[in-house]
Write an enzyme that holds these catalytic residues in place. Sequence first.
Site, short mmCIF file in Angstrom:
data_model
loop_
_atom_site.label_atom_id
_atom_site.label_comp_id
_atom_site.label_asym_id
_atom_site.label_seq_id
_atom_site.Cartn_x
_atom_site.Cartn_y
_atom_site.Cartn_z
CD GLN B 251 -5.83 0.28 -9.32
OE1 GLN B 251 -6.15 -0.53 -8.46
NE2 GLN B 251 -5.97 1.58 -9.14
CG HIS B 254 -10.24 1.89 -8.71
ND1 HIS B 254 -11.31 1.90 -7.86
CD2 HIS B 254 -9.61 0.71 -8.47
CE1 HIS B 254 -11.34 0.78 -7.14
NE2 HIS B 254 -10.31 0.04 -7.50
CD GLU B 318 -3.94 2.04 -3.50
OE1 GLU B 318 -3.89 2.28 -4.73
OE2 GLU B 318 -4.93 2.33 -2.80
CG HIS B 319 -4.17 -2.34 -4.72
ND1 HIS B 319 -4.49 -1.08 -5.19
CD2 HIS B 319 -5.07 -2.63 -3.76
CE1 HIS B 319 -5.54 -0.63 -4.53
NE2 HIS B 319 -5.92 -1.55 -3.65
CG ASP B 352 -10.49 -3.10 -4.57
OD1 ASP B 352 -9.52 -2.77 -3.88
OD2 ASP B 352 -10.52 -2.96 -5.82
CG HIS B 411 14.80 18.67 33.20
ND1 HIS B 411 14.47 19.93 32.81
CD2 HIS B 411 14.04 17.83 32.43
CE1 HIS B 411 13.57 19.88 31.85
NE2 HIS B 411 13.29 18.62 31.60
#
Lengths: 422, 422
Positions: B251, B254, B318-319, B352, B411
Amino acid sequence: MKFKIQKKISTTRPRVDYSILKDTVAQIFEDITNNGDIAIQKYNRLFDGFNGTQLKVTATELQEATAQVEPDLKKALKKAQKNIAKFHKAQIQDTPQKIKIEKGLTCWQETRPIEKIGIYIPGGSAPLFSSVLMLGVPAKIAGCSEIVLCTPPDKNGKIAPEILYTAQLTGITNIYKTGGIQAIAAMSLGTESIPKVYKIFGPGNQYVTAAKQFALQKGTAIDLPAGPSELMVVADKSAKPEYVAADLLSQAEHGEDSQVVCLSPDKNFLKQVIVHINKQVKALDRQKIIKKSLQNAQFVNIKNTAKILQAINDYAPEHLILSTRFNSYLLRGLSNAGSVFIGNYAPESAGDYASGTNHTLPTNGFAKSYSGVNMESFVKHISFQKISKKGLKNIAETVETMASYEGLTAHQNAVEIRLKSK
Amino acid sequence: MKFKIQKKISTTRPRVDYSILKDTVAQIFEDITNNGDIAIQKYNRLFDGFNGTQLKVTATELQEATAQVEPDLKKALKKAQKNIAKFHKAQIQDTPQKIKIEKGLTCWQETRPIEKIGIYIPGGSAPLFSSVLMLGVPAKIAGCSEIVLCTPPDKNGKIAPEILYTAQLTGITNIYKTGGIQAIAAMSLGTESIPKVYKIFGPGNQYVTAAKQFALQKGTAIDLPAGPSELMVVADKSAKPEYVAADLLSQAEHGEDSQVVCLSPDKNFLKQVIVHINKQVKALDRQKIIKKSLQNAQFVNIKNTAKILQAINDYAPEHLILSTRFNSYLLRGLSNAGSVFIGNYAPESAGDYASGTNHTLPTNGFAKSYSGVNMESFVKHISFQKISKKGLKNIAETVETMASYEGLTAHQNAVEIRLKSK
């Protein structure tokens, strides 16, 4: 009123630019970040003339509201609630299927409610309690555990009893007296008394819309980008011009910026619709609003059905009434619309209140990319993967090759280290 | 590297404020509105040093790319494509159920693909062809009829053959040579050669993110609000510290702003993970990035499993890798995460690239309100209602009562006029 019959539809909507409000919005958000409830009280005084310090609606106020709402409205609200619940419950998907991708590798999605949501309901002379149902009912079905409702009080600190009753009916009792920018800021940031939420729903004026846009940029999700409400009616001689006129008028009374479009292969039919508009408008309460909004009306005569379909998809109407002999052709080719009403007996009013569908819909052409509010709006999907050593072996070469070509050797390493150890 | 072991998790992410780029973004959007392709060419020259006027990738260039990609990568891409397709196809719901709300009143939802979508793929030294699969495969399955891909060329007008090959593999051939703000503006506005789309997907740097935010405000939908990528690993003694170290490192590579969090009830385990990080990092290519990003790493020792669960849901990673003896407890209570990896043999690398789940996921705590990219991201739901005279009668009182209390007489009229006529 006089109307021109056009040969082509214009898909242009009035451009609303909220950026002029940006500084005001930013300032109020900052003030509430720093001063919490004190700032909320200040803006309540400034914008709504309410001097109170008690922001949360009390149990006594809730009880009083229940006593004040007329029985006929209570009955109507319960029936509408039942229909809305029925339609939205049916959207719930089955238990997620686990997908065996490879031996030892299983993936699936699970649905979870958004835990904390906020609902904004505007105040004013005509309280929009129907929006409380449209947002509260699906939020409860989804299982959102914390639902906050903000609505502006009058200068005596009162909220329309219809709103308080409808909220209770849907199970919402966390109700706060604040409106406009400060209400959106409060739910986005949280204060001492008003909880922070993860997603904000609900209609509002330009200030509310600008504040929701700002909240979105700062990290709070919102239901939909806002724009003036709109209706397109597609009708041929099989429709009744007086019904079509009534539908266009009902859309027009929503607000001065409402858009109505009537599309027909028959020029004479359009002329009749116009005659009926002028006849019916006289008996209506909100004539001033209607007349202003009808200045943007379009009456469009297109003979070719394929071109009619193209016009619908190009315009991407929020509401679409189909009242033609070629409805099934249009339905097959329909790509962009928020909510569709089929047949001579399907007025937009039905969907606005009680047919069961949601009335929070994409305007301004957003039907090209957005759904209206539905069960999906209150949940999110989490993906899961369970992988055994065997499963990892089965995709190891693929992962390592791709990682290596993307230059990510640590990604390769995370696979290799697992497979080389005993 | 040395790391402190904390007792509490911090959910704060680095605040990224894109508003400083707003004027630049607004200026480029305006220039492209006014000057179309000419403006795109100008920014291509300015930012990528590419002088060409041909923006669309030609059939010859596509063929050449196919010839240049190595067979091992082609094989890997095809397998990943197959897995991604399998997982995403399984998300497709059954034919919509029509709900009979009342006699003569039927409501239902139908799903339609978003017709025109845009995919942005960053350029640079390591081409992110995996994102082409993650976005192109579900878009094709959803049935999006026009898919546009923009990616920046090098100064000779070349695009990485891996990107061009992967695009073709997913069926995308509308590829344009432009990157950054100008690419997002082109897809949002449309130019002579680059089609306007309704929704833009894909990763990118701060300029791309700021441009996507701007496009959203101007009416183009986007996939997800962006933020730095992040991984949380929850592990106890049943996990292997060297695997956990490898995952955290993967990670971290990245980007310098990546976030890694390791949570364990066992302090000793955390110490071992740190030892393995320092051991493994030496063999990795992107050490500089990793070391920078690990400065934000959190190693958190929480003994109580309920508090661990709370920390996961508060952080909303996220992960999320779960490698503990109490995985099933955590899975039951899990509310907020993007993608979850279960067990000792489930590295983030798998998701991934090739396990089948999507890698476009909510960062920055957005997992509290957003799903990652899934089939829902490429479609919208239209609601329909078919009402007979009998059906309208069944809800008439409800609609009219509610409309009257909301002060909307037009209406009411739209219902009454249909029922009073013979």
